[in-house]
Design a protein around this motif. Structure first.
Motif, PDB file in Angstrom:
ATOM      1  N   UNK A  14       0.828  -1.201   0.000  1.00 23.66           N
ATOM      2  CA  UNK A  14       0.000   0.000   0.000  1.00 23.66           C
ATOM      3  C   UNK A  14       0.866   1.255   0.000  1.00 23.66           C
ATOM      4  N   UNK A  15       1.942   1.225   0.804  1.00 20.19           N
ATOM      5  CA  UNK A  15       2.843   2.374   0.856  1.00 20.19           C
ATOM      6  C   UNK A  15       3.513   2.591  -0.500  1.00 20.19           C
ATOM      7  N   UNK A  16       3.975   1.521  -1.133  1.00 19.81           N
ATOM      8  CA  UNK A  16       4.604   1.628  -2.453  1.00 19.81           C
ATOM      9  C   UNK A  16       3.605   2.130  -3.495  1.00 19.81           C
ATOM     10  N   UNK A  17       2.365   1.661  -3.424  1.00 22.11           N
ATOM     11  CA  UNK A  17       1.336   2.102  -4.368  1.00 22.11           C
ATOM     12  C   UNK A  17       1.071   3.594  -4.198  1.00 22.11           C
ATOM     13  N   UNK A  18       1.007   4.065  -2.952  1.00 22.36           N
ATOM     14  CA  UNK A  18       0.793   5.495  -2.698  1.00 22.36           C
ATOM     15  C   UNK A  18       1.969   6.318  -3.203  1.00 22.36           C
ATOM     16  N   UNK A  19       3.200   5.843  -2.962  1.00 23.32           N
ATOM     17  CA  UNK A  19       4.392   6.555  -3.435  1.00 23.32           C
ATOM     18  C   UNK A  19       4.424   6.604  -4.957  1.00 23.32           C
ATOM     19  N   UNK A  20       4.054   5.491  -5.592  1.00 19.43           N
ATOM     20  CA  UNK A  20       4.035   5.434  -7.054  1.00 19.43           C
ATOM     21  C   UNK A  20       2.977   6.401  -7.608  1.00 19.43           C
ATOM     22  N   UNK A  21       1.805   6.430  -6.979  1.00 20.51           N
ATOM     23  CA  UNK A  21       0.747   7.343  -7.413  1.00 20.51           C
ATOM     24  C   UNK A  21       1.176   8.792  -7.244  1.00 20.51           C
ATOM     25  N   UNK A  22       1.839   9.113  -6.140  1.00 25.62           N
ATOM     26  CA  UNK A  22       2.320  10.476  -5.911  1.00 25.62           C
ATOM     27  C   UNK A  22       3.395  10.854  -6.920  1.00 25.62           C
ATOM     28  N   UNK A  23       4.304   9.929  -7.229  1.00 26.73           N
ATOM     29  CA  UNK A  23       5.337  10.185  -8.234  1.00 26.73           C
ATOM     30  C   UNK A  23       4.703  10.420  -9.605  1.00 26.73           C
ATOM     31  N   UNK A  24       3.672   9.659  -9.940  1.00 27.79           N
ATOM     32  CA  UNK A  24       2.975   9.843 -11.213  1.00 27.79           C
ATOM     33  C   UNK A  24       2.264  11.199 -11.250  1.00 27.79           C
ATOM     34  N   UNK A  25       1.653  11.590 -10.123  1.00 24.81           N
ATOM     35  CA  UNK A  25       0.982  12.885 -10.042  1.00 24.81           C
ATOM     36  C   UNK A  25       1.979  14.024 -10.239  1.00 24.81           C
ATOM     37  N   UNK A  26       3.137  13.923  -9.599  1.00 23.37           N
ATOM     38  CA  UNK A  26       4.174  14.953  -9.724  1.00 23.37           C
ATOM     39  C   UNK A  26       4.697  15.014 -11.163  1.00 23.37           C
ATOM     40  N   UNK A  27       4.925  13.850 -11.768  1.00 25.46           N
ATOM     41  CA  UNK A  27       5.401  13.816 -13.157  1.00 25.46           C
ATOM     42  C   UNK A  27       4.374  14.433 -14.099  1.00 25.46           C
ATOM     43  N   UNK A  28       3.093  14.141 -13.879  1.00 28.62           N
ATOM     44  CA  UNK A  28       2.038  14.726 -14.714  1.00 28.62           C
ATOM     45  C   UNK A  28       1.981  16.235 -14.530  1.00 28.62           C
TER      46      UNK A  28
END
Length: 175
Positions: A14-28
């Protein structure tokens, strides 16, 4: 013990999924930023440094002979030790029609806002590939809150055309 390990693994996932989602949001988000280029120049007359930020337009303009071919526009925010603070719009080739005597305004729209008229003036050396936005502070203030800026200029024998700039990401501390 096995149950505790499964819970720990799920928590990590869950923590990795949240970090990945946040990284994708920042990249977008960063994909919407303009590619600002910052520079520092020495002004030998004053012995001080001038700073500027420059951005190429997202679109190109195509002019007829003798300025044939596609070209980008450029937006510069400049702080010069002798000349002060400026917002400058330029093209590579062609003639921008903007002077206090003829066509003294450009049209500017920030994001989806209303079109505004900004007074403009030609450069001191009469180079028609540049125009100065006279209310540079007002322009820069609104630009800092915008993602896109649309600048409509009038060109000799080419009429009015609009340059589009992704201005998000401008860092005023570097100018």
């Amino acid at each position: 013990l096995l149950q505790e390990e499964i819970i720990a693994i799920k928590a990590k996932e869950e923590k990795l999924a949240k970090e990945k989602a946040e990284a994708a949001r920042i990249a977008a988000e960063k994909a919407t930023w303009g590619d600002w280029s910052y520079s520092i120049e020495d002004d030998e007359a004053s012995g001080k440094k001038g700073k500027s930020a420059t951005l190429l337009s997202e679109n190109t303009l195509s002019f007829s002979f003798p300025y044939g071919g596609e070209q980008h526009g450029s937006l510069m925010i400049r702080r010069h030790p002798r000349y002060g603070f400026h917002a400058i719009v330029s093209i590579q080739e062609g003639q921008i029609l903007c002077s206090e005597y003829s066509n003294p305004y450009i049209l500017v729209r920030f994001d989806g806002g209303a079109v505004q008229r900004f007074p403009c003036s030609e450069s001191a050396d009469h180079d028609s590939t540049y125009t100065f936005i006279n209310n540079a502070e007002g322009f820069e203030s609104q630009m800092r809150r915008a993602k896109m800026v649309y600048i409509t200029l009038t060109f000799y024998q080419e009429g009015s055309q609009t340059l589009k700039f992704k201005v998000k990401g401008f860092d005023p501390s570097k100018v």
